[in-house]
Design a protein around this motif. Sequence first.
Motif, PDB file in Angstrom:
ATOM      1  N   GLN A  10       0.802  -1.229  -0.087  1.00 36.46           N
ATOM      2  CA  GLN A  10      -0.288   0.170  -0.070  1.00 36.46           C
ATOM      3  C   GLN A  10       1.030   1.241  -0.018  1.00 36.46           C
ATOM      4  OE1 GLN A  10      -3.619  -0.411  -0.709  1.00 36.46           O
ATOM      5  NE2 GLN A  10      -3.519   1.792  -0.729  1.00 36.46           N
ATOM      6  N   LEU A  13       1.757   1.941  -3.433  1.00 31.76           N
ATOM      7  CA  LEU A  13       1.011   3.138  -4.302  1.00 31.76           C
ATOM      8  C   LEU A  13       0.692   3.817  -3.694  1.00 31.76           C
ATOM      9  CD1 LEU A  13      -1.664   2.085  -6.298  1.00 31.76           C
ATOM     10  CD2 LEU A  13      -2.565   1.213  -4.313  1.00 31.76           C
ATOM     11  N   ILE A  17       0.937   7.518  -6.126  1.00 27.16           N
ATOM     12  CA  ILE A  17      -0.247   8.405  -6.397  1.00 27.16           C
ATOM     13  C   ILE A  17       0.416   9.786  -5.772  1.00 27.16           C
ATOM     14  CG2 ILE A  17      -2.684   8.477  -6.059  1.00 27.16           C
ATOM     15  CD1 ILE A  17      -3.413   5.763  -5.928  1.00 27.16           C
ATOM     16  N   LEU A  28      -9.325  10.733   2.342  1.00 28.37           N
ATOM     17  CA  LEU A  28      -9.071   9.508   2.755  1.00 28.37           C
ATOM     18  C   LEU A  28     -10.305   8.505   3.367  1.00 28.37           C
ATOM     19  CD1 LEU A  28      -5.869   9.299   3.017  1.00 28.37           C
ATOM     20  CD2 LEU A  28      -6.233   7.810   1.316  1.00 28.37           C
ATOM     21  N   GLU A  35     -16.443   3.286   0.023  1.00 28.28           N
ATOM     22  CA  GLU A  35     -15.972   2.018  -0.895  1.00 28.28           C
ATOM     23  C   GLU A  35     -16.443   1.397   0.467  1.00 28.28           C
ATOM     24  OE1 GLU A  35     -14.366   1.145  -3.069  1.00 28.28           O
ATOM     25  OE2 GLU A  35     -13.633   2.553  -3.613  1.00 28.28           O
ATOM     26  N   GLU A  38     -20.421   0.717  -0.861  1.00 31.22           N
ATOM     27  CA  GLU A  38     -20.286  -0.244  -2.556  1.00 31.22           C
ATOM     28  C   GLU A  38     -20.524  -1.267  -1.883  1.00 31.22           C
ATOM     29  OE1 GLU A  38     -17.201   1.375  -4.786  1.00 31.22           O
ATOM     30  OE2 GLU A  38     -18.225   3.266  -5.322  1.00 31.22           O
ATOM     31  N   ASP A  82     -11.565  -2.971  -1.734  1.00 28.41           N
ATOM     32  CA  ASP A  82     -10.951  -1.854  -2.372  1.00 28.41           C
ATOM     33  C   ASP A  82     -11.369  -0.991  -1.262  1.00 28.41           C
ATOM     34  OD1 ASP A  82     -10.526  -1.027  -4.599  1.00 28.41           O
ATOM     35  OD2 ASP A  82     -13.178  -1.181  -5.616  1.00 28.41           O
ATOM     36  N   HIS A  85      -7.779  -0.898   0.809  1.00 28.06           N
ATOM     37  CA  HIS A  85      -6.950   0.031  -0.047  1.00 28.06           C
ATOM     38  C   HIS A  85      -7.199   1.280   1.413  1.00 28.06           C
ATOM     39  CE1 HIS A  85      -5.918  -2.338  -3.555  1.00 28.06           C
ATOM     40  NE2 HIS A  85      -5.329  -1.600  -3.551  1.00 28.06           N
ATOM     41  N   PHE A  86      -7.716   1.840   1.453  1.00 23.77           N
ATOM     42  CA  PHE A  86      -8.056   2.857   2.087  1.00 23.77           C
ATOM     43  C   PHE A  86      -7.894   2.687   4.084  1.00 23.77           C
ATOM     44  CE2 PHE A  86     -10.699   4.019  -1.476  1.00 23.77           C
ATOM     45  CZ  PHE A  86      -9.254   4.623  -1.760  1.00 23.77           C
ATOM     46  N   GLU A  89      -3.637   2.489   4.154  1.00 21.31           N
ATOM     47  CA  GLU A  89      -4.084   4.277   3.518  1.00 21.31           C
ATOM     48  C   GLU A  89      -3.660   4.950   5.303  1.00 21.31           C
ATOM     49  OE1 GLU A  89      -2.608   5.847   1.815  1.00 21.31           O
ATOM     50  OE2 GLU A  89      -2.561   4.843  -0.700  1.00 21.31           O
ATOM     51  N   LYS A 170      -5.829  -6.265  -6.917  1.00 22.69           N
ATOM     52  CA  LYS A 170      -6.295  -4.453  -7.276  1.00 22.69           C
ATOM     53  C   LYS A 170      -5.943  -3.557  -6.769  1.00 22.69           C
ATOM     54  CE  LYS A 170      -9.301  -1.925  -7.967  1.00 22.69           C
ATOM     55  NZ  LYS A 170     -11.108  -1.326  -7.939  1.00 22.69           N
ATOM     56  N   ASN A 174      -4.616  -1.116  -9.557  1.00 25.42           N
ATOM     57  CA  ASN A 174      -4.411   0.396  -9.356  1.00 25.42           C
ATOM     58  C   ASN A 174      -3.038   1.103  -9.785  1.00 25.42           C
ATOM     59  OD1 ASN A 174      -6.619   0.691  -8.453  1.00 25.42           O
ATOM     60  ND2 ASN A 174      -6.006  -0.141  -6.107  1.00 25.42           N
ATOM     61  N   ARG A 177      -3.485   1.201 -13.611  1.00 26.42           N
ATOM     62  CA  ARG A 177      -4.588   3.008 -13.777  1.00 26.42           C
ATOM     63  C   ARG A 177      -3.822   3.964 -13.620  1.00 26.42           C
ATOM     64  NH1 ARG A 177      -9.813   1.923 -10.313  1.00 26.42           N
ATOM     65  NH2 ARG A 177     -10.928   0.758 -11.699  1.00 26.42           N
ATOM     66  N   TYR A 182      -5.064   6.785 -15.655  1.00 27.51           N
ATOM     67  CA  TYR A 182      -6.108   6.771 -14.813  1.00 27.51           C
ATOM     68  C   TYR A 182      -7.112   8.065 -14.177  1.00 27.51           C
ATOM     69  CZ  TYR A 182     -10.234   5.011 -11.947  1.00 27.51           C
ATOM     70  OH  TYR A 182     -12.138   4.716 -10.945  1.00 27.51           O
TER      71      TYR A 182
HETATM   72  O1  LIG Z   1      -4.722   7.062  -2.247  1.00 26.25           O
HETATM   73  C1  LIG Z   1      -5.071   6.085  -2.838  1.00 26.25           C
HETATM   74  C2  LIG Z   1      -6.237   6.243  -4.454  1.00 26.25           C
HETATM   75  C3  LIG Z   1      -6.889   5.406  -3.599  1.00 26.25           C
HETATM   76  N1  LIG Z   1      -6.465   3.916  -3.738  1.00 26.25           N
HETATM   77  C4  LIG Z   1      -7.406   2.089  -4.595  1.00 26.25           C
HETATM   78  C5  LIG Z   1      -7.996   1.765  -3.401  1.00 26.25           C
HETATM   79  C6  LIG Z   1      -9.415   0.937  -4.335  1.00 26.25           C
HETATM   80  O2  LIG Z   1      -9.097   0.186  -4.760  1.00 26.25           O
HETATM   81  C7  LIG Z   1      -8.908   1.849  -5.554  1.00 26.25           C
HETATM   82  C8  LIG Z   1     -10.128   3.438  -5.578  1.00 26.25           C
HETATM   83  O3  LIG Z   1     -11.920   2.713  -5.682  1.00 26.25           O
HETATM   84  P1  LIG Z   1     -11.985   1.644  -7.464  1.00 26.25           P
HETATM   85  O4  LIG Z   1     -11.642   1.123  -8.356  1.00 26.25           O
HETATM   86  O5  LIG Z   1     -14.172   2.260  -6.923  1.00 26.25           O
HETATM   87  O6  LIG Z   1     -11.923   3.715  -7.975  1.00 26.25           O
HETATM   88  P2  LIG Z   1     -13.006   4.203  -8.262  1.00 26.25           P
HETATM   89  O7  LIG Z   1     -12.235   5.995  -9.008  1.00 26.25           O
HETATM   90  O8  LIG Z   1     -13.756   5.387  -6.746  1.00 26.25           O
HETATM   91  O9  LIG Z   1     -13.881   3.858  -9.182  1.00 26.25           O
HETATM   92  P3  LIG Z   1     -14.680   4.799 -11.032  1.00 26.25           P
HETATM   93  O10 LIG Z   1     -14.380   6.125 -11.101  1.00 26.25           O
HETATM   94  O11 LIG Z   1     -15.722   3.879 -10.909  1.00 26.25           O
HETATM   95  O12 LIG Z   1     -15.817   5.786  -9.577  1.00 26.25           O
HETATM   96  O13 LIG Z   1      -7.801   2.942  -5.760  1.00 26.25           O
HETATM   97  C9  LIG Z   1      -5.670   3.786  -2.407  1.00 26.25           C
HETATM   98  O14 LIG Z   1      -5.001   2.586  -2.560  1.00 26.25           O
HETATM   99  N2  LIG Z   1      -4.962   4.807  -2.924  1.00 26.25           N
END
Ligand SMILES: O=c1ccn([C@H]2C[C@H](O)[C@@H](COP(=O)(O)OP(=O)(O)OP(=O)(O)O)O2)c(=O)[nH]1
Length: 182
Positions: A10, A13, A17, A28, A35, A38, A82, A85-86, A89, A170, A174, A177, A182
């Motif tokens: 984590q 990642l 970011i 966060l 999440e 969801e 998902d 992950h947070f 974080e 996942k 990420n 992406r 992304y």
């Molecule tokens: O600082 C960060 C930011 C994002 N993520 C991860 C967590 C999660 O696995 C993904 C974000 O969620 P998701 O895949 O649902 O993306 P989204 O941007 O919320 O989706 P959408 O564009 O479909 O709304 O990014 C982290 O780990 N740290």
Amino acid sequence: MNLDKLFKMQKVLRDRINYNEPDRFNKLVLALLVELGECANEWRGFKFWSVNQVPHTSAVRVPAMMDEDKVFYNPLLEEYVDGLHFVLELGIELDYKNPLYIPIGIYPKETTDYFIELYYKISELNILQMFHKEEKIVKDSYQEIFDMYLHLGHKLGFTWEQIEQAYMDKNAVNHQRQEDGY
Ligand SMILES: O=c1ccn([C@H]2C[C@H](O)[C@@H](COP(=O)(O)OP(=O)(O)OP(=O)(O)O)O2)c(=O)[nH]1
């Protein structure tokens, strides 16, 4: 259950970011709450008005594909990781160091109560972090959230091995992406 690997992944990642504005913690927290919502939505067990209250655990990634090329995934597990992950974080933000976690095999709460209590505790963590920075109460609050989040995962029917694998999958998405802008 060694969480060290997940915290390290984590952190990689997180550093990629690299969002460092003053509202980082708040964002966060909101991301985790979203999440969690969801995840509850894929669980479906609170939808007493619907004949379909069965957890959504199988879906096709790209429905337009030929049958033989279709890839299935578990939407409930994906939303859960998902959120994980947070959760991780937030632990990194708080410099939380207790990666060796031994789960307790008692799940006395209903799944609905886990979700509600997590919403409450996560919102409370945000307030505690605002007004009691660096104090033990903040880390204790985080530990409780961590604990409850892992219990929720078991309550939803996932083994730690499934959660860990889904987290790694996942996490790779990420990174991809970020690669793809992304
Ligand atoms: O600082 C960060 C930011 C994002 N993520 C991860 C967590 C999660 O696995 C993904 C974000 O969620 P998701 O895949 O649902 O993306 P989204 O941007 O919320 O989706 P959408 O564009 O479909 O709304 O990014 C982290 O780990 N740290």
